[in-house]
Design a protein around this motif. Structure first.
Motif, mmCIF file in Angstrom:
data_model
loop_
_atom_site.group_PDB
_atom_site.id
_atom_site.type_symbol
_atom_site.label_atom_id
_atom_site.label_comp_id
_atom_site.label_asym_id
_atom_site.label_seq_id
_atom_site.Cartn_x
_atom_site.Cartn_y
_atom_site.Cartn_z
ATOM 1 N N VAL A 1 1.856 -8.087 18.006
ATOM 2 C CA VAL A 1 3.309 -7.925 17.993
ATOM 3 C C VAL A 1 3.657 -6.693 17.173
ATOM 4 C CG1 VAL A 1 5.497 -8.965 17.271
ATOM 5 C CG2 VAL A 1 3.650 -10.408 18.185
ATOM 6 N N LEU A 2 4.555 -5.864 17.707
ATOM 7 C CA LEU A 2 5.119 -4.745 16.954
ATOM 8 C C LEU A 2 6.557 -5.104 16.610
ATOM 9 C CD1 LEU A 2 5.183 -1.792 15.911
ATOM 10 C CD2 LEU A 2 5.970 -1.133 18.173
ATOM 11 N N ASP A 3 6.861 -5.155 15.334
ATOM 12 C CA ASP A 3 8.176 -5.584 14.847
ATOM 13 C C ASP A 3 9.078 -4.368 14.633
ATOM 14 O OD1 ASP A 3 10.363 -6.607 13.522
ATOM 15 O OD2 ASP A 3 9.187 -7.846 12.149
ATOM 16 N N LEU A 4 9.920 -4.055 15.618
ATOM 17 C CA LEU A 4 10.818 -2.902 15.511
ATOM 18 C C LEU A 4 11.874 -3.096 14.436
ATOM 19 C CD1 LEU A 4 11.438 -1.767 19.199
ATOM 20 C CD2 LEU A 4 10.158 -0.579 17.423
ATOM 21 N N SER B 1 0.436 0.825 3.432
ATOM 22 C CA SER B 1 -0.049 -0.356 4.139
ATOM 23 C C SER B 1 0.923 -0.713 5.257
ATOM 24 C CB SER B 1 -0.177 -1.532 3.168
ATOM 25 O OG SER B 1 -1.106 -1.236 2.153
ATOM 26 N N GLN B 2 0.419 -0.799 6.478
ATOM 27 C CA GLN B 2 1.295 -1.044 7.608
ATOM 28 C C GLN B 2 1.992 -2.395 7.491
ATOM 29 O OE1 GLN B 2 1.423 -3.042 10.529
ATOM 30 N NE2 GLN B 2 -0.279 -4.397 9.989
ATOM 31 N N LYS B 3 3.206 -2.457 8.027
ATOM 32 C CA LYS B 3 4.018 -3.668 7.932
ATOM 33 C C LYS B 3 4.532 -4.136 9.298
ATOM 34 C CE LYS B 3 5.902 -2.204 3.438
ATOM 35 N NZ LYS B 3 5.335 -0.834 3.460
ATOM 36 N N VAL B 4 4.328 -3.351 10.345
ATOM 37 C CA VAL B 4 5.021 -3.632 11.601
ATOM 38 C C VAL B 4 4.171 -4.319 12.651
ATOM 39 C CG1 VAL B 4 6.657 -1.754 11.260
ATOM 40 C CG2 VAL B 4 4.549 -1.313 12.515
ATOM 41 N N PHE B 5 2.845 -4.263 12.513
ATOM 42 C CA PHE B 5 1.973 -4.951 13.475
ATOM 43 C C PHE B 5 1.542 -6.288 12.892
ATOM 44 C CE2 PHE B 5 1.371 -0.415 14.348
ATOM 45 C CZ PHE B 5 1.503 -0.367 15.731
ATOM 46 N N ARG B 6 1.562 -7.310 13.731
ATOM 47 C CA ARG B 6 1.119 -8.635 13.288
ATOM 48 C C ARG B 6 0.562 -9.404 14.468
ATOM 49 N NH1 ARG B 6 5.169 -12.183 14.917
ATOM 50 N NH2 ARG B 6 7.254 -11.239 15.167
ATOM 51 N N VAL B 7 -0.118 -10.485 14.168
ATOM 52 C CA VAL B 7 -0.661 -11.356 15.198
ATOM 53 C C VAL B 7 0.398 -12.379 15.589
ATOM 54 C CG1 VAL B 7 -2.418 -13.111 15.706
ATOM 55 C CG2 VAL B 7 -3.030 -11.064 14.387
ATOM 56 N N GLY B 8 0.602 -12.535 16.890
ATOM 57 C CA GLY B 8 1.554 -13.521 17.391
ATOM 58 C C GLY B 8 0.904 -14.357 18.479
ATOM 59 N N ALA B 9 1.625 -15.340 18.959
ATOM 60 C CA ALA B 9 1.106 -16.217 20.020
ATOM 61 C C ALA B 9 1.315 -15.581 21.384
ATOM 62 C CB ALA B 9 1.814 -17.567 19.953
ATOM 63 N N LEU B 10 0.413 -15.869 22.300
ATOM 64 C CA LEU B 10 0.569 -15.417 23.686
ATOM 65 C C LEU B 10 1.772 -16.097 24.338
ATOM 66 C CD1 LEU B 10 -3.080 -15.304 25.079
ATOM 67 C CD2 LEU B 10 -1.520 -13.375 24.780
ATOM 68 N N LEU C 1 16.029 5.147 21.190
ATOM 69 C CA LEU C 1 17.171 4.250 21.247
ATOM 70 C C LEU C 1 18.420 5.020 21.665
ATOM 71 C CD1 LEU C 1 16.651 2.637 17.730
ATOM 72 C CD2 LEU C 1 15.720 1.799 19.891
ATOM 73 N N ILE C 2 19.291 4.358 22.363
ATOM 74 C CA ILE C 2 20.647 4.863 22.609
ATOM 75 C C ILE C 2 21.573 3.926 21.849
ATOM 76 C CG2 ILE C 2 22.452 5.248 24.322
ATOM 77 C CD1 ILE C 2 20.231 5.841 26.343
ATOM 78 N N THR C 3 22.266 4.465 20.866
ATOM 79 C CA THR C 3 23.112 3.631 20.018
ATOM 80 C C THR C 3 24.560 4.087 20.103
ATOM 81 O OG1 THR C 3 22.950 4.994 18.022
ATOM 82 C CG2 THR C 3 21.158 3.425 18.434
ATOM 83 N N ALA D 1 14.034 -0.914 9.457
ATOM 84 C CA ALA D 1 14.817 -1.637 8.448
ATOM 85 C C ALA D 1 15.617 -0.726 7.538
ATOM 86 C CB ALA D 1 13.902 -2.534 7.614
ATOM 87 N N THR D 2 15.113 0.451 7.225
ATOM 88 C CA THR D 2 15.809 1.355 6.300
ATOM 89 C C THR D 2 16.522 2.492 7.025
ATOM 90 O OG1 THR D 2 13.865 2.763 5.999
ATOM 91 C CG2 THR D 2 14.101 0.871 4.508
#
Length: 199
Positions: free
Chosen positions: A147-150, A190-199, A98-100, A155-156
């Motif tokens: 989906v990867l939820d950045l 337990s991973q929290k960032v990958f989930r199933v999403g719609a195409l 990231l560039i912040t 978050a922390t």
């Protein structure tokens, strides 16, 4: 599968992003300081009885037997610039930069093996392999994407601050910045960032 059995996906060998059982996803396009213009957001392959798929499982990482090769002498995608640390440590399995406002020079998350020792010639042993296995239920390849939820991953994190001189998390478990990130990626929890999403 619906009956509880497992099948391996046979990846399409494209000579660029897929090789053997490895696939490289790249979501940046070479603009605004991004490293390459590769841009690959889809993994292509085939599997028997596709309609029976009920879940998907994958490893974030390069297998140990490929992790300590000389990347400059390898074929794609193992020769991808920017994903190599060193002979002993090997590849970066997951990278987001990231560039912040607070970190115009960059702040990133780089996941790879650590605590590695070896002969510097393709043979090494890593105390922390850092290759999480991700399993997602209720996955239909005809309807779903991964989906990867950045937002959850970071978050922390304060991405405007250089903590401990690391400018992010580089897989060091002694780095306070890495604890929640490695847990969210499934390395230490337990991973929290990958989930199933719609195409």
């Amino acid at each position: 599968f619906a009956n509880g059995s497992r099948r391996s996906v046979e990846l399409r060998q494209d000579g660029t992003t897929q090789l053997g059982n490895l696939a490289l996803l790249d979501f940046e396009d070479g603009t605004n300081g991004c490293k390459t213009a590769l841009l690959n957001t889809v993994i292509e392959g085939s599997v028997e009885d596709r309609g029976q798929i009920r879940a998907i499982s994958f490893v974030v990482g390069v297998p140990e037997e490929k992790n300590h090769v000389n990347s400059t002498a390898e074929v794609a995608p193992l020769n991808t610039s920017g994903l190599w640390w060193s002979w002993n440590t090997g590849f970066i399995f997951f990278r987001t930069d990231l560039i912040t406002t607070g970190m115009p020079g960059g702040w990133g998350v780089h996941l790879g093996s650590t605590e590695c020792t070896g002969n510097g010639n393709g043979v090494a042993t890593c105390g922390k392999p850092n290759r999480p296995t991700i399993t997602l239920d209720n996955f239909d390849p005809a309807k779903n994407a991964i989906v990867l939820d950045l937002k959850t991953l970071l978050a922390t994190s304060n991405v405007d601050v250089n903590v401990n001189g690391s400018a992010g998390c580089h897989s060091d478990t002694t780095d306070n910045e890495c604890g929640p990130i490695l847990e969210s990626l499934g390395v230490t929890g337990s991973q929290k960032v990958f989930r199933v999403g719609a195409l």
